[in-house]
Scaffold this motif. Structure first.
Motif, PDB file in Angstrom:
ATOM      1  N   UNK A 158      35.578  54.937  50.645  1.00  0.00           N
ATOM      2  CA  UNK A 158      36.784  54.742  49.821  1.00  0.00           C
ATOM      3  C   UNK A 158      36.416  54.233  48.435  1.00  0.00           C
ATOM      4  N   UNK A 159      37.197  54.697  47.455  1.00  0.00           N
ATOM      5  CA  UNK A 159      37.045  54.213  46.082  1.00  0.00           C
ATOM      6  C   UNK A 159      37.840  52.922  45.917  1.00  0.00           C
ATOM      7  N   UNK A 160      37.145  51.830  45.629  1.00  0.00           N
ATOM      8  CA  UNK A 160      37.805  50.532  45.437  1.00  0.00           C
ATOM      9  C   UNK A 160      37.927  50.178  43.959  1.00  0.00           C
ATOM     10  N   UNK A 161      37.526  51.073  43.085  1.00  0.00           N
ATOM     11  CA  UNK A 161      37.511  50.735  41.653  1.00  0.00           C
ATOM     12  C   UNK A 161      36.379  49.762  41.396  1.00  0.00           C
ATOM     13  N   UNK A 162      36.617  48.507  41.676  1.00  0.00           N
ATOM     14  CA  UNK A 162      35.574  47.493  41.701  1.00  0.00           C
ATOM     15  C   UNK A 162      35.896  46.559  42.859  1.00  0.00           C
ATOM     16  N   UNK A 163      34.969  46.401  43.773  1.00  0.00           N
ATOM     17  CA  UNK A 163      35.189  45.516  44.922  1.00  0.00           C
ATOM     18  C   UNK A 163      34.940  44.080  44.479  1.00  0.00           C
ATOM     19  N   UNK A 164      36.012  43.297  44.419  1.00  0.00           N
ATOM     20  CA  UNK A 164      35.866  41.890  44.021  1.00  0.00           C
ATOM     21  C   UNK A 164      35.106  41.137  45.101  1.00  0.00           C
ATOM     22  N   UNK A 165      35.492  41.327  46.343  1.00  0.00           N
ATOM     23  CA  UNK A 165      34.827  40.707  47.489  1.00  0.00           C
ATOM     24  C   UNK A 165      34.508  41.841  48.467  1.00  0.00           C
ATOM     25  N   UNK A 166      33.340  42.433  48.384  1.00  0.00           N
ATOM     26  CA  UNK A 166      33.073  43.659  49.140  1.00  0.00           C
ATOM     27  C   UNK A 166      33.304  43.523  50.645  1.00  0.00           C
ATOM     28  N   UNK A 167      33.032  42.349  51.216  1.00  0.00           N
ATOM     29  CA  UNK A 167      33.220  42.213  52.665  1.00  0.00           C
ATOM     30  C   UNK A 167      34.697  42.357  53.037  1.00  0.00           C
ATOM     31  N   UNK A 168      35.597  41.867  52.165  1.00  0.00           N
ATOM     32  CA  UNK A 168      37.025  41.999  52.468  1.00  0.00           C
ATOM     33  C   UNK A 168      37.508  43.412  52.210  1.00  0.00           C
ATOM     34  N   UNK A 169      36.908  44.102  51.255  1.00  0.00           N
ATOM     35  CA  UNK A 169      37.237  45.523  51.069  1.00  0.00           C
ATOM     36  C   UNK A 169      36.824  46.292  52.324  1.00  0.00           C
ATOM     37  N   UNK A 170      35.628  46.009  52.815  1.00  0.00           N
ATOM     38  CA  UNK A 170      35.187  46.669  54.057  1.00  0.00           C
ATOM     39  C   UNK A 170      36.118  46.313  55.207  1.00  0.00           C
ATOM     40  N   UNK A 171      36.565  45.071  55.233  1.00  0.00           N
ATOM     41  CA  UNK A 171      37.491  44.647  56.280  1.00  0.00           C
ATOM     42  C   UNK A 171      38.793  45.431  56.230  1.00  0.00           C
ATOM     43  N   UNK A 172      39.301  45.664  55.019  1.00  0.00           N
ATOM     44  CA  UNK A 172      40.507  46.482  54.884  1.00  0.00           C
ATOM     45  C   UNK A 172      40.250  47.908  55.371  1.00  0.00           C
ATOM     46  N   UNK A 173      39.087  48.442  55.014  1.00  0.00           N
ATOM     47  CA  UNK A 173      38.769  49.813  55.432  1.00  0.00           C
ATOM     48  C   UNK A 173      38.646  49.900  56.957  1.00  0.00           C
ATOM     49  N   UNK A 174      38.000  48.899  57.545  1.00  0.00           N
ATOM     50  CA  UNK A 174      37.820  48.910  58.995  1.00  0.00           C
ATOM     51  C   UNK A 174      39.148  48.683  59.722  1.00  0.00           C
ATOM     52  N   UNK A 175      39.927  47.737  59.212  1.00  0.00           N
ATOM     53  CA  UNK A 175      41.215  47.457  59.839  1.00  0.00           C
ATOM     54  C   UNK A 175      42.151  48.652  59.775  1.00  0.00           C
ATOM     55  N   UNK A 176      42.209  49.302  58.617  1.00  0.00           N
ATOM     56  CA  UNK A 176      43.055  50.483  58.478  1.00  0.00           C
ATOM     57  C   UNK A 176      42.582  51.606  59.375  1.00  0.00           C
ATOM     58  N   UNK A 177      41.274  51.769  59.491  1.00  0.00           N
ATOM     59  CA  UNK A 177      40.728  52.815  60.361  1.00  0.00           C
ATOM     60  C   UNK A 177      41.139  52.561  61.808  1.00  0.00           C
ATOM     61  N   UNK A 178      41.046  51.312  62.225  1.00  0.00           N
ATOM     62  CA  UNK A 178      41.377  50.986  63.618  1.00  0.00           C
ATOM     63  C   UNK A 178      42.865  51.218  63.875  1.00  0.00           C
ATOM     64  N   UNK A 179      43.718  50.821  62.934  1.00  0.00           N
ATOM     65  CA  UNK A 179      45.150  51.060  63.133  1.00  0.00           C
ATOM     66  C   UNK A 179      45.454  52.555  63.170  1.00  0.00           C
ATOM     67  N   UNK A 180      44.764  53.307  62.315  1.00  0.00           N
ATOM     68  CA  UNK A 180      44.968  54.759  62.313  1.00  0.00           C
ATOM     69  C   UNK A 180      44.467  55.400  63.598  1.00  0.00           C
ATOM     70  N   UNK A 181      43.346  54.918  64.109  1.00  0.00           N
ATOM     71  CA  UNK A 181      42.823  55.440  65.382  1.00  0.00           C
ATOM     72  C   UNK A 181      43.823  55.140  66.502  1.00  0.00           C
ATOM     73  N   UNK A 182      44.388  53.933  66.482  1.00  0.00           N
ATOM     74  CA  UNK A 182      45.374  53.579  67.499  1.00  0.00           C
ATOM     75  C   UNK A 182      46.585  54.497  67.459  1.00  0.00           C
ATOM     76  N   UNK A 183      47.062  54.762  66.249  1.00  0.00           N
ATOM     77  CA  UNK A 183      48.223  55.651  66.054  1.00  0.00           C
ATOM     78  C   UNK A 183      47.891  57.069  66.552  1.00  0.00           C
TER      79      UNK A 183
END
Lengths: 80, 751
Positions: free
Chosen positions: B634-659
């Motif tokens: 994913x394009x984050x523009x600039x990741x201010x806190x990369x671990x939290x950007x990854x967390x958003x990507x992982x969390x969204x992926x998991x919710x999408x997989x569940x759906x």
């Protein structure tokens, strides 16, 4: 002149006109001219977001408009 | 224009400031607030999906010892409420008020009909049984396509489709969206392959772990405080005060820590009830939903039926695309029909297209925003159709998307030309990702799909106060649902040139800081971060003024470098640099405390694109699906806190997989939800999933000082189609209905 592209919701008010050109130096001036020509546009303008040369404004008001600027009305997005 | 810069703080990954309290149980969530003399509120909910309320009598409950308040729709001020509620598809304030408490009709099973407040939760539940309600049961409207029939039973007899000219007859269709360009007929004629299919997505809940909860404490003057779990306490205050006919200045709203929202906590449900019952009883009232109530009565996402047709040339060029999508709104208008229309083709440059979308009333809970509202359902359909086209052309699915990929200057299907975007960069990163270069495991299928979300700016406020020792205190008004306090601290530290550990951030209540729109739309790091940055820049300007005063120089002879004031180039001054701490210590002599604030309506939120791919394998005997690997780029523009950007990507992926694989609302023929709990409504757990691999692409957003793009919503968009494409390829059979639960897949395999 500023090029204005209307959203689908607006075309019902603009008698089918999708694009038009207006002389305006800022967004406020442009909206005044639009409302003069199509008074029923007022509410739709309030409800819309607008892209000015690709930059999306959820609440544009007095943004300057250079000649040849493209102003694109579009539905407002908020997200979750 | 943001440029690649070597930052000292931004891009690092310190531990989130709220983490310690959360893992030690000290954090105060909505239900953790307790006050002296507090009583407990509960809601009586409709046993019918559609019925006329003939009468409500709460006197029996009020007569019970220990019951202090009992209310129904009749207790709310009359007249139509003007204005719109916050959040995507929030709907009219009048509808939201009627969703909080039914008036003449109940419109879904679980709709609030009355409420009581009593000394204990148990007593409140007993008191609900003493409330008498007479209903005239009506036929429920449960199928979105059937609901669109002009002869269908009406959910709301006063609902007319919003068209330039008011239709003659009411309808279940509240709104219609339409975007088009070019000539469809010519486009399809130019295609070498045409794919045409119908897809469905189920109603799914955001699945936040913390149920809705609040405490209201209102005094005899009608003034007081409401603590609540919310994505936007300012907008909750506005909605509550409007529904109750109160001056918003009489209510202070405090956002507690929040255990998930994902869009679902942009909406008020309990706060007006607790406020009214606290005012009536003279006691603080706590209200907490059960999990069952959360499922039955709070906003899920829209179920959809999508008919898609796409034409593609042999070289992969999309020549035409046509879509028709019906979105279930639930009982009140407000489905994300326009975001769905605007997002479905957003990643591509397509000359000829049409998309029509519909916001349709049915007797189900009013839908609420859920991460990138409308985009997952719409793009699931189109991304699956594109995958089938790639198969028919024997073309790599990433290559097909590269042929059509939007880039800077492409006119987006929803209108404007794109500023710099990172879609092609994401596709190129996916194509060369080690996981993509690996062979597909035997028996599995590999799915590819892309995601998109607009992102928004909107209004934010922030204050920055410099403590006497030079440490920094940020007060801002955006509830922290994804680690935003850490991001605010990082941006402040970077701007001021101080250490992250010297910066603290606090989410202020509605009396402590300026207005902020909801934390939603992936806007907080972008917009509130911009306010924090501007406030820090004002602090720097003030510090330069104070240093100039100290040194006897003009202000423009002082610069700010690495957290200290220094004489500018060519300025002949025999002085030592003044750090923020030194300036703070002497603040009393240079004008008093160092503090600054900024408020803005942030514009120019850059769109965020993603590319996901995954390997999935279906057990052909049981229909169970195993996710073998999943990669999110994913394009984050600039990741201010990369671990939290990854967390958003992982969390969204998991919710999408569940759906995609399991989650769905299952209603019986009477409109009663049959799986209102996490045992029967199955969200993925850790043991269901592999590690979600991530790669952050950074194409800076030129409208943000650090290049930030919102990252919270795009991650949920692609996984639905990724999973469907992977399963379809593994079974060599196109699966068009979600979720791909074991019974549904077994039926497909055997059928």
């Amino acid at each position: 002149m500023v090029k204005v592209v209307f959203s689908n919701a607006m075309i019902g008010v603009t008698e089918g006109i999708r694009e038009a050109e207006f002389a305006a130096e800022n967004f406020r001036e442009l909206t005044l001219r639009l409302k003069q020509r199509w008074p029923d546009l007022a509410e739709l303008i309030e409800q819309s977001a607008v892209a000015i040369d690709g930059q999306i404004y959820q609440g544009a008001f007095a943004e300057p408009l250079a000649p040849q600027t493209e102003v694109f009305f579009m539905p407002r997005i908020e997200g979750g | 224009m943001a440029e690649a810069v070597d930052y000292k703080q931004i891009g690092t990954t310190p531990v989130r400031p709220d983490g310690f309290d959360k893992v030690t149980g000290r954090a105060q969530f909505g239900a953790d607030v307790n006050l002296p003399n507090m009583i407990h509120g509960k809601v009586l909910r409709s046993p019918h999906a559609h019925a006329r309320i003939k009468s409500v009598d709460v006197s029996g409950a009020l007569a019970m010892p220990g019951v202090y308040a009992a209310i129904s729709g009749a207790d709310f001020p009359g007249g139509r409420l003007e204005g719109e509620a916050g959040g995507e598809g929030g709907g009219s304030m009048d509808d939201v008020a009627k969703n909080v408490m039914a008036r003449n009709k109940v419109l879904y099973h679980g709709h609030a009909v009355a409420a009581v407040a009593a000394s204990t939760v148990r007593l409140a539940e007993e008191a609900l049984k003493a409330i008498k309600v007479e209903y005239e049961v009506l036929e429920p409207v449960l199928d979105v396509v059937a609901a669109m029939d002009p002869q269908a039973t009406l959910v709301n007899e006063d609902n007319y489709t919003a068209l330039p000219e008011k239709p003659e007859k009411p309808s279940n269709i509240a709104n219609v969206g339409r975007l088009e360009r070019g000539n469809l007929e010519e486009g399809f004629m130019a295609a070498d392959v045409v794919v045409e299919r119908e897809f469905t997505c189920p109603m799914a809940h955001q699945g936040y772990i913390e149920p809705h909860a609040c405490v209201a404490s209102i005094d005899e003057r009608g003034r007081g405080t409401v603590w609540c779990s919310t994505q936007g306490h300012f907008e909750h205050r506005a909605a509550t005060s409007k529904m109750l006919g109160k001056n918003m200045a009489d209510l202070k709203f405090v956002a507690t820590e929040i255990g998930g929202g994902f869009g679902g906590k942009t909406v008020v449900y309990l706060e007006p009830l607790a406020t009214m019952m606290s005012e009536k009883s003279g006691r603080p009232v706590k209200m907490t939903m059960s999990r069952e109530e959360v499922f039955r009565a709070t906003g899920p996402s829209s179920a959809t039926v999508a008919r898609v047709k796409v034409g593609v040339r042999k070289d992969g060029t999309i020549t035409a695309a046509q879509s028709w999508i019906a979105f279930e709104a639930g009982a009140f208008a407000g489905a994300p029909y326009m975001p769905g229309a605007m997002s479905i083709y957003a990643p591509y440059a397509i000359e000829n297209f049409l998309v029509e979308t519909f916001d349709v009333l049915v007797n189900k809970p009013k839908v609420a925003a859920y991460r990138a509202p409308g985009a997952p359902q719409a793009m699931h359909a189109f991304e699956c159709a594109l995958d089938e086209a790639a198969q028919l052309l024997s073309m790599d699915p990433i290559d097909l998307r590269l042929v059509n990929a939007a880039e800077e200057g492409t006119q987006a299907p929803y209108g404007p030309k794109y500023p710099p975007i990172g879609f092609k960069a994401c596709l190129q990163a996916a194509k060369k990702h080690p996981n993509y270069l690996k062979p597909v495991p035997e028996g599995a299928g590999r799915g590819v799909a892309v995601g998109f979300w607009f992102n928004v700016g909107m209004q934010s406020s922030a204050e920055v106060n410099i403590n006497e020792n030079g440490s920094v205190m940020i007060i801002e008004g955006s509830p922290d649902i994804g680690g935003s306090r850490a991001s605010m601290c990082l941006m402040a530290a970077e701007t001021l040139g101080v250490d992250y550990d010297d910066v603290r951030a606090q989410v202020g209540d509605t009396e402590s800081t300026g207005f902020c729109n909801v934390t939603g739309g992936s806007r907080t790091t972008f917009a509130t971060g911009m306010a924090v940055t501007q406030a820090c820049e004002a602090v720097i300007a003030d510090c330069k003024r104070r240093a100039a005063m100290t040194w006897g120089l003009d202000e423009d002879q002082v610069e700010w470098e690495d957290g200290q004031a220094v004489p500018g180039p060519g300025v002949n001054a025999d002085v030592k640099p003044l750090s923020l701490a030194e300036l703070a210590r002497k603040a009393g002599k240079t004008g008093g405390p160092i503090t600054a604030r900024a408020s803005l309506n942030a514009q120019g939120a850059g769109a965020a694109f993603s590319v996901n791919f995954a390997d999935l394998k279906v057990d052909r005997e049981t229909g169970k699906v195993d996710v073998l690997s999943f990669t999110a780029i994913q394009d984050a523009g600039k990741a201010i806190h990369p671990a939290y950007v990854e967390g958003q990507m992982q969390g969204g992926a998991v919710q999408g997989i569940g759906w995609a694989l399991n989650e769905e609302y299952i209603f019986d023929d009477n409109g009663v939800l049959e799986n209102a709990g996490f045992l029967d409504y199955r969200i993925p757990v850790a043991s269901d999933l592999p590690m979600i691999d991530t790669e952050i692409v950074e194409v800076p957003n030129p409208s943000h000082p650090f290049g930030v793009r919102g990252v919270g919503e795009t991650p949920i968009v692609a996984p639905l189609a990724v999973c469907a494409n992977a399963v379809s390829r593994s079974l060599d059979k196109r699966i068009t209905d979600l979720p791909m639960s074991p019974p549904r897949l077994l039926e497909a395999i055997e059928g």
